[in-house]
Every structure is written in structure tokens, then in C-alpha cells.
Write a protein that holds these residues in place. Structure first.
Motif, short mmCIF file in Angstrom:
data_model
loop_
_atom_site.label_atom_id
_atom_site.label_comp_id
_atom_site.label_asym_id
_atom_site.label_seq_id
_atom_site.Cartn_x
_atom_site.Cartn_y
_atom_site.Cartn_z
N HIS A 198 72.60 29.77 7.20
CA HIS A 198 73.15 29.47 6.10
C HIS A 198 74.03 30.66 5.48
CE1 HIS A 198 71.24 25.46 5.36
NE2 HIS A 198 70.31 26.18 5.94
N SER A 199 74.34 31.56 6.40
CA SER A 199 75.14 32.78 5.97
C SER A 199 76.14 33.06 7.22
CB SER A 199 74.36 34.04 5.63
OG SER A 199 73.48 34.26 6.72
N MET A 200 75.83 32.66 8.32
CA MET A 200 76.90 32.91 9.29
C MET A 200 78.34 32.24 9.00
SD MET A 200 77.53 31.41 12.95
CE MET A 200 78.82 31.75 14.04
N GLY A 201 79.34 33.05 8.96
CA GLY A 201 80.58 32.50 8.85
C GLY A 201 81.45 32.95 7.62
N PHE A 202 80.53 33.35 6.55
CA PHE A 202 81.03 33.66 5.25
C PHE A 202 80.65 34.97 4.49
CE2 PHE A 202 78.00 30.99 3.94
CZ PHE A 202 77.61 31.46 2.68
N ILE A 203 79.32 35.02 4.71
CA ILE A 203 78.58 36.30 4.27
C ILE A 203 78.78 37.50 5.23
CG2 ILE A 203 76.50 37.35 3.28
CD1 ILE A 203 75.76 35.02 2.49
N GLY A 204 79.16 38.54 4.72
CA GLY A 204 79.48 39.75 5.40
C GLY A 204 80.91 39.86 5.64
N GLU A 205 81.54 41.27 5.76
CA GLU A 205 82.71 41.48 6.16
C GLU A 205 83.29 40.71 7.32
OE1 GLU A 205 85.28 45.49 7.17
OE2 GLU A 205 83.49 45.55 7.00
#
Length: 399
Positions: A214-221
């Protein structure tokens, strides 16, 4: 003769009681037409989609669709085989190459579903005599992977670093240990304190797996997830993910830098004994992953949507699952299942689709409406969503 269905009698009665109130079944909704990542036709009515996990809106991306059509023409409809027999096509390798580039890791393994990725990796790595230490709110696929592998399960209180550390200290020093964490938890949309959790896990000599579905693609630089955002991606042994969220297709994966990782292709039963993904799906996935590497503007807009919706719902008087916007998931807590179902139905009647989530899927036995935002939701749509929540909330008596 024992009726093997009798164990479900309480649930059957609860469902029948709910439907007797006149509420449509929230768990058998049919989308008659899907017009875009954010709009579908449901019950003959144009409906805003706020419960699809299509975080980056890639399902209708022109390049993604073109890649799938080309693969369908060139490789056919399916593989009819397992990855280790006849089921690895050129597209599967290209998809794994895209994942390795996306995460900057040495190895990538693609599974037929995200559920299967957790089931396969966890059950293969940790077996009898090993320990799996996991958050009590872990996804069903994580628990099922633990059960299948027959390792000893040690659960700790949700997102509690101190509880994790205490559990680790009680385990035999020489035992095999795997700590399983999630970046974003799918029900409340809250983020794990991975940096501290990984530190105490490493100190205890454990290997670490993080599910970034649920975080791959948009969370993190670079969109690599919470581990990247908190600066600890290099300390993670295995990252699990899925294509059915930000990537916009279906499938699962694991990436790793472990030097012995490739042996997993021969020993991981859910990988060995399942037919591989169809050519069109891996082609769409590879195209999507490569585009996600350069989607900083879409990520920024998704964060803007999330903050605006969270603030707007709180201002209206709704009780939310997190104190601020932590991900693309916003959970609206309901008083009970009946009120939750009524609110869900009122929203659908108002042309807005969200997820109704109930125990045992939810933490602490709560009923909630789960909103999943998309980078393709316009600012105007978010304002429209808030007005529909206000109308439905007042009609049902939630606010």
C-alpha cells in the motif's frame, strides 16, 4: 452427518439480518462499466470510485494498455504453465528487470498474486524451528504464509517498537528469526515506524521482510515505499509488493539483495506449482512500473488529495483512523456494522463507492468505511466527495 457449513451459521444470520434492513449487499457490488480510474457505472448510475486501491491511476494509462495489447497479439492469452516449466515468457523477465531497476535491487521474483507472494516467500524462508515475529494487525496473506511454513508465530502490539524489542529478546539467540512488517496498514492507512523496528530487529539478529503493497508507487522519493521514506531500504532483506495497487494490474513480487535468493525459484511451492501471469498482464505491469519511476508530479497530487480529504472529513465531524493523512487510505470509523452498512448504502445512493470493512478484517473489532484515493482524482472531485459524505452522514445520523 455433520454439516461442515454450520461453523458459518452466525455469519450467515448476521448477513441475512443486514440484508433484511433493505441495504444492498456491500460485498457483491457489480461495476457494469468502468469509464476511468475514478468513475464507473454502478446500479445504472455514474459513480465516483473511492475504494479501488488504484492509487496512481495506471489502469487506463495509454502506454500500459498499448503494451498489454501488443503482448496479447504476440504471445497469446495465457502461458498455461508454471514459471519453472513452460510459464516464463520474455515479458516475465522484462517485468522482473523493471522491478530490479525500480528498487535498485539485485533480484526480483514475480508471482501470480500479491497474496501468493507473501504466502510463498514467508512459508519458504521460515519453517519448523524458526520464529516469525509480526505485527498483530498483519494482513491475512502474512498469517497464512506463517501457518503454511509451520514456523513459530510471535505477535506484538500494533506499531509498538518496545513490544517488538521485548518479544525478540525472549527468543533463543541462535534460532532463525524473521520479522515481518508492513509499510502502510491497509485498514486504517497508518504507517509503521520502520526505522526503529528495523534497528531493534537487526540488533537481535533477525532477517526483515517488509510488505510495501500500500505504499509502493507514491511513498518515498522514488515511490519505493515507507522503507525508502524512512531511509532504511538498504537494511531490509525482502520487500514484498503487489501489482493490484499502484501498478494497476494483478500479481505480486519480492525483491531482495540476498546473494542466495535465486534458489527460491526452485523451493518456493506457491511459485513452482502455480501457472504464471498471462503475457498481457506482465507487459502492462512492466510498462506501469517503468512509468512509476518518473511520476513525482502524480505522487505530489495524490498527497494533496489525501490531506484535503482527511482534513475535510475531520472538519465535517467524522471520526478517522489516523490523526493526519499518512497514506492514500483514509478510514472513517463507524459506530457499528448496521450504521456502517447504512452509511455505505447512502454514499452509493449519492454516487460514491467506498469499501465497507468489518471484523475480523478490521483491527479492534471496528466497522469502518475505507477510502482509497487516486492520483487521477481531481481537486474538484475531492470537494464533491466531501459534499456527498456530508449529505449521507447527516441522512444516516453519523454527523
Amino acid at each position: 452427518m455433520t454439516d461442515l457449513f454450520s461453523k458459518f451459521d452466525a455469519l450467515i444470520a448476521q448477513r441475512e439480518g443486514l440484508l433484511a434492513t433493505g441495504v444492498k449487499d456491500p460485498f457483491s457490488l457489480v461495476m457494469e462499466e468502468v469509464k476511468s480510474p475514478t468513475v464507473a457505472v454502478v446500479n445504472g448510475k455514474e459513480t465516483i470510485l473511492l475504494g479501488t486501491y488504484n492509487y496512481m491511476g495506471m489502469t487506463f494509462d495509454d502506454d500500459v494498455i498499448a503494451a498489454g495489447k501488443q503482448a496479447l497479439d504476440e504471445f497469446g492469452a495465457g502461458t498455461t504453465g508454471s514459471r519453472v516449466l513452460n510459464g516464463t515468457f520474455q515479458g516475465h523477465k522484462e517485468c522482473e528487470d523493471a522491478l530490479k531497476e525500480f528498487y535498485g535491487m539485485d533480484h526480483a521474483m514475480v508471482f501470480s498474486t500479491g497474496y501468493q507472494a507473501n504466502l510463498g516467500i514467508i512459508s519458504t524462508i521460515a519453517g519448523k524451528g524458526d520464529y516469525i515475529i509480526l505485527d498483530i494487525d498483519s494482513h491475512a496473506s502474512i498469517y497464512d504464509g506463517c501457518k503454511m511454513g509451520d514456523a513459530e508465530i510471535v505477535a506484538f502490539r500494533h506499531n509498538d517498537v518496545e513490544a517488538l524489542e521485548k518479544r525478540l529478546k525472549r527468543l533463543p539467540a541462535d534460532a532463525g528469526k524473521l520479522v515481518v512488517l508492513e509499510g502502510v496498514y491497509s485498514m486504517l492507512g497508518d504507517v509503521a515506524p520502520l526505522k526503529e523496528m528495523i534497528r531493534v530487529s537487526k540488533e537481535a539478529g533477525a532477517m526483515i521482510l517488509v510488505d510495501e503493497a500500500h505504499s509502493m508507487g507514491f511513498i518515498g522519493e522514488n515511490g519505493r515505499g515507507v522503507a525508502e521514506e524512512q531511509g532504511v531500504l538498504d537494511d531490509v532483506d525482502f520487500v514484498i509488493g503487489t501489482f493490484s495497487k499502484s501498478v494497476g494490474t494483478v500479481g505480486g513480487f519480492c525483491v531482495s539483495n540476498h546473494p542466495k535468493f535465486e534458489i527460491m525459484r526452485l523451493v518456493c511451492r506457491p511459485y513452482v506449482f502455480t501457472a504464471s501471469l498471462p503475457p498481457a498482464v506482465v507487459a502492462c505491469s512492466a510498462a506501469s512500473i517503468r512509468k512509476l519511476m518518473h511520476n513525482g508530479n502524480k505522487r505530489a497530487h495524490l498527497w494533496e488529495n489525501s490531506r484535503n480529504l482527511h482534513q475535510g472529513l475531520r472538519d465535517l465531524g467524522f471520526k478517522l483512523g489516523t490523526p493526519d493523512a499518512q497514506s492514500a487510505i483514509i478510514a472513517v470509523i463507524m459506530p457499528d456494522l448496521e450504521k456502517g452498512a447504512m452509511m455505505w448504502a447512502a454514499l452509493l445512493e449519492n454516487g460514491l463507492y467506498v469499501n465497507l470493512a468489518r471484523p475480523p478484517a478490521t483491527p479492534a473489532g471496528m466497522t469502518l468505511l475505507r477510502c482509497s484515493l487516486c492520483a487521477e482524482h481531481s481537486s474538484e472531485q475531492v470537494a464533491d466527495i466531501l459534499s456527498r459524505f456530508e449529505r449521507a452522514g447527516k441522512a444516516v445520523g453519523i454527523i
